[in-house]
Motif scaffolding. Structure first.
Motif, PDB file in Angstrom:
ATOM      1  N   UNK A  82     -15.689 -27.521  -6.239  1.00  0.00           N
ATOM      2  CA  UNK A  82     -17.221 -27.384  -5.791  1.00  0.00           C
ATOM      3  C   UNK A  82     -17.203 -26.931  -4.344  1.00  0.00           C
ATOM      4  N   UNK A  83     -18.478 -26.426  -4.083  1.00  0.00           N
ATOM      5  CA  UNK A  83     -18.762 -25.678  -2.771  1.00  0.00           C
ATOM      6  C   UNK A  83     -18.608 -26.686  -1.563  1.00  0.00           C
ATOM      7  N   UNK A  84     -19.319 -27.775  -1.831  1.00  0.00           N
ATOM      8  CA  UNK A  84     -18.958 -28.945  -0.852  1.00  0.00           C
ATOM      9  C   UNK A  84     -17.803 -29.507  -0.598  1.00  0.00           C
ATOM     10  N   UNK A  85     -16.746 -29.019  -1.411  1.00  0.00           N
ATOM     11  CA  UNK A  85     -15.212 -29.439  -0.907  1.00  0.00           C
ATOM     12  C   UNK A  85     -14.672 -28.392  -0.165  1.00  0.00           C
ATOM     13  N   UNK A  86     -15.162 -27.148  -0.028  1.00  0.00           N
ATOM     14  CA  UNK A  86     -14.851 -26.039   0.740  1.00  0.00           C
ATOM     15  C   UNK A  86     -15.502 -25.652   1.923  1.00  0.00           C
ATOM     16  N   UNK A  87     -14.890 -24.985   2.615  1.00  0.00           N
ATOM     17  CA  UNK A  87     -15.840 -24.358   3.833  1.00  0.00           C
ATOM     18  C   UNK A  87     -14.842 -22.728   4.023  1.00  0.00           C
ATOM     19  N   UNK A  88     -15.829 -22.008   4.542  1.00  0.00           N
ATOM     20  CA  UNK A  88     -15.396 -20.589   4.866  1.00  0.00           C
ATOM     21  C   UNK A  88     -14.481 -20.744   6.086  1.00  0.00           C
ATOM     22  N   UNK A  89     -13.234 -19.814   6.053  1.00  0.00           N
ATOM     23  CA  UNK A  89     -12.537 -19.886   7.178  1.00  0.00           C
ATOM     24  C   UNK A  89     -12.995 -18.920   8.371  1.00  0.00           C
ATOM     25  N   UNK A  90     -13.771 -17.876   7.758  1.00  0.00           N
ATOM     26  CA  UNK A  90     -14.505 -17.114   8.840  1.00  0.00           C
ATOM     27  C   UNK A  90     -15.897 -17.461   8.702  1.00  0.00           C
ATOM     28  N   UNK A  91     -16.596 -17.638   9.950  1.00  0.00           N
ATOM     29  CA  UNK A  91     -17.838 -18.126   9.933  1.00  0.00           C
ATOM     30  C   UNK A  91     -18.709 -17.020   9.362  1.00  0.00           C
ATOM     31  N   UNK A  92     -19.764 -17.404   8.494  1.00  0.00           N
ATOM     32  CA  UNK A  92     -20.684 -16.451   8.059  1.00  0.00           C
ATOM     33  C   UNK A  92     -21.374 -15.612   9.004  1.00  0.00           C
ATOM     34  N   UNK A  93     -21.507 -16.322  10.225  1.00  0.00           N
ATOM     35  CA  UNK A  93     -22.182 -15.700  11.572  1.00  0.00           C
ATOM     36  C   UNK A  93     -21.404 -14.497  11.863  1.00  0.00           C
ATOM     37  N   UNK A  94     -19.892 -14.369  11.786  1.00  0.00           N
ATOM     38  CA  UNK A  94     -18.958 -13.632  12.339  1.00  0.00           C
ATOM     39  C   UNK A  94     -18.677 -12.358  11.322  1.00  0.00           C
ATOM     40  N   UNK A  95     -19.249 -12.286  10.286  1.00  0.00           N
ATOM     41  CA  UNK A  95     -19.088 -11.352   9.501  1.00  0.00           C
ATOM     42  C   UNK A  95     -20.269 -10.360   9.731  1.00  0.00           C
ATOM     43  N   UNK A  96     -19.626  -8.864   9.937  1.00  0.00           N
ATOM     44  CA  UNK A  96     -20.537  -7.943  10.166  1.00  0.00           C
ATOM     45  C   UNK A  96     -20.940  -7.380   8.899  1.00  0.00           C
ATOM     46  N   UNK A  97     -22.104  -7.168   8.605  1.00  0.00           N
ATOM     47  CA  UNK A  97     -22.859  -6.803   7.358  1.00  0.00           C
ATOM     48  C   UNK A  97     -23.494  -5.445   7.879  1.00  0.00           C
ATOM     49  N   UNK A  98     -23.240  -4.328   7.241  1.00  0.00           N
ATOM     50  CA  UNK A  98     -23.991  -2.927   7.759  1.00  0.00           C
ATOM     51  C   UNK A  98     -25.328  -3.090   7.374  1.00  0.00           C
ATOM     52  N   UNK A  99     -26.110  -2.655   8.129  1.00  0.00           N
ATOM     53  CA  UNK A  99     -27.485  -2.638   7.915  1.00  0.00           C
ATOM     54  C   UNK A  99     -27.725  -1.198   7.129  1.00  0.00           C
ATOM     55  N   UNK A 100     -28.818  -1.343   6.316  1.00  0.00           N
ATOM     56  CA  UNK A 100     -29.142   0.101   5.609  1.00  0.00           C
ATOM     57  C   UNK A 100     -29.746   0.998   6.279  1.00  0.00           C
ATOM     58  N   UNK A 101     -29.534   2.376   6.242  1.00  0.00           N
ATOM     59  CA  UNK A 101     -29.837   3.373   7.108  1.00  0.00           C
ATOM     60  C   UNK A 101     -31.148   4.033   6.870  1.00  0.00           C
TER      61      UNK A 101
END
Length: 101
Positions: A82-101
């Motif tokens: 389940x989700x509560x048993x896992x954590x992301x290795x890469x912080x969600x804050x560290x992921x670069x999400x391209x912004x729409x142009x």
């Protein structure tokens, strides 16, 4: 008559899965066989706290939770978690999400 015990009243399936296919994750706690893992004894460790793995499948349970099939690299076990048993290795804050142009 048996009762199904739910972890919460939250229905995760109302939202998209938290983790993605191929995402690197870490076990937040040690997971032991509850009798549903073939070829292992009840109580055998399937994944240790802190062990790293990758999401290889995404399913559902009780029409409430996502279950993430995680292939753990150290043990070689594939475990449904389940989700509560896992954590992301890469912080969600560290992921670069391209912004729409």
């Amino acid at each position: 008559m048996s009762n199904i015990v739910r972890d919460s009243d939250v229905v995760e399936l109302n939202d998209p899965p938290y983790f993605s296919y191929g995402e690197k994750v870490r076990a937040r706690r040690t997971i032991r066989n509850d009798g549903t893992y073939a070829g292992k004894e009840i109580g055998d460790v399937l994944a240790r706290k802190g062990e790293l793995g990758y999401v290889v499948s995404i399913g559902t349970f009780l029409q409430q939770f996502y279950i993430y099939g995680v292939e753990f690299t150290e043990s070689g076990n594939r475990v449904g978690m389940k989700r509560k048993e896992l954590e992301p290795v890469v912080s969600r804050d560290d992921i670069d999400i391209p912004l729409p142009e």
